[in-house]
Design an enzyme around this catalytic site. Sequence first.
Site: not given
Ligand code: PEP
Length: 250
Positions: A168, A12, A10, A211, A96, A174, A98
Amino acid sequence: VIKKNLLVANWKMNLGLGQSRELTLGLVELAGGLKNTEIWVAPSATSIAAVCTAAKGSAIKCGAQNVHPAKSGAFTGEISIPMLEELGATFGIVGHSERRHQFGESNQLVANRAIGTLKSGFFTILCIGEKLDERESGATNSVLKEQLDPVLSDLSKEMHERLVIAYEPVWAIGTGKVATPTEVSDTHAFISSYYREKSKFECCPILYGGSVTPDNYASIISIDAVSGALVGGASLTLASMKALAEISDR
Ligand code: PEP
C-alpha cells in the site's frame, strides 16, 4: 494456503454495530455466489463479535485491524489473539500505514505483531509501503526491504503459509490517487523476488491497496503478481463490494 483472490475490507474507524451487522449479512450472500474470490472483513474492534456471528458458517473470514502478540498483560488499548479467537476471528492486519504514520509504530513493533500473530495460527496481513517523498527519491525498494526484513528473516513454513502481504503506497491510501499498473507490477515483482531471496519460500499472496474502486480495479487485478486488494473507502457499501467482487471473480 490461500489460492483464491482476496478482497479484504478494512472498515477502519467506521460503521457502528448495526451497520456492521447489516453490511456483513449482505456480504455473506455475495460471498456465497463467488467462485474464485474470498471476502475477508476487518471491522472496528467493537463490531468484531457481531460480524463474526453474522458471518458464521459462511465463506467470509472476520479479523482485526491490529493485533498484539502477547496473550495478555499490561497493554492498555490492545487486543490479544486469544481474545479474538473467542469471538471467532481468524486473521489480523498489522502495520497499516495509519498505524505506522499516525500512531508511530516502528518496523520492529510491526514485525513483533506479525510474528506473534503468525505463530498463533492466525492469517496475517502485513502492510508495507513507501511515502511519496520516498518514492520520488527512489527509496521505495529500500523502504520495503526494511519493513520486510524483520518478518522474513525468521519465517517458518507454517508462518509463510498464513502470511499475506499488502503493498500500500502511503500516498495512494484514501487520497483517490492510484498507483499506475506499471508501478504496481514493478513493486509487486520486487517484493516477490525479495521474499524468495530472504525466506527461501515462493512469495505469499500480495494484495494491492490504495484508493481501489470498481472503476480502477480491473486494471489492477489483471496484473500477474496481484492476488487481490485491501480496500478502505470502497469497502463501506454493499454496492461497491459487489462491483469489486464481480471484477475479481471474472
Ligand atoms: C486501506 O485502508 O488499506 C486503504 C487502502 O484505504 P483506501 O482504499 O480508502 O485508500
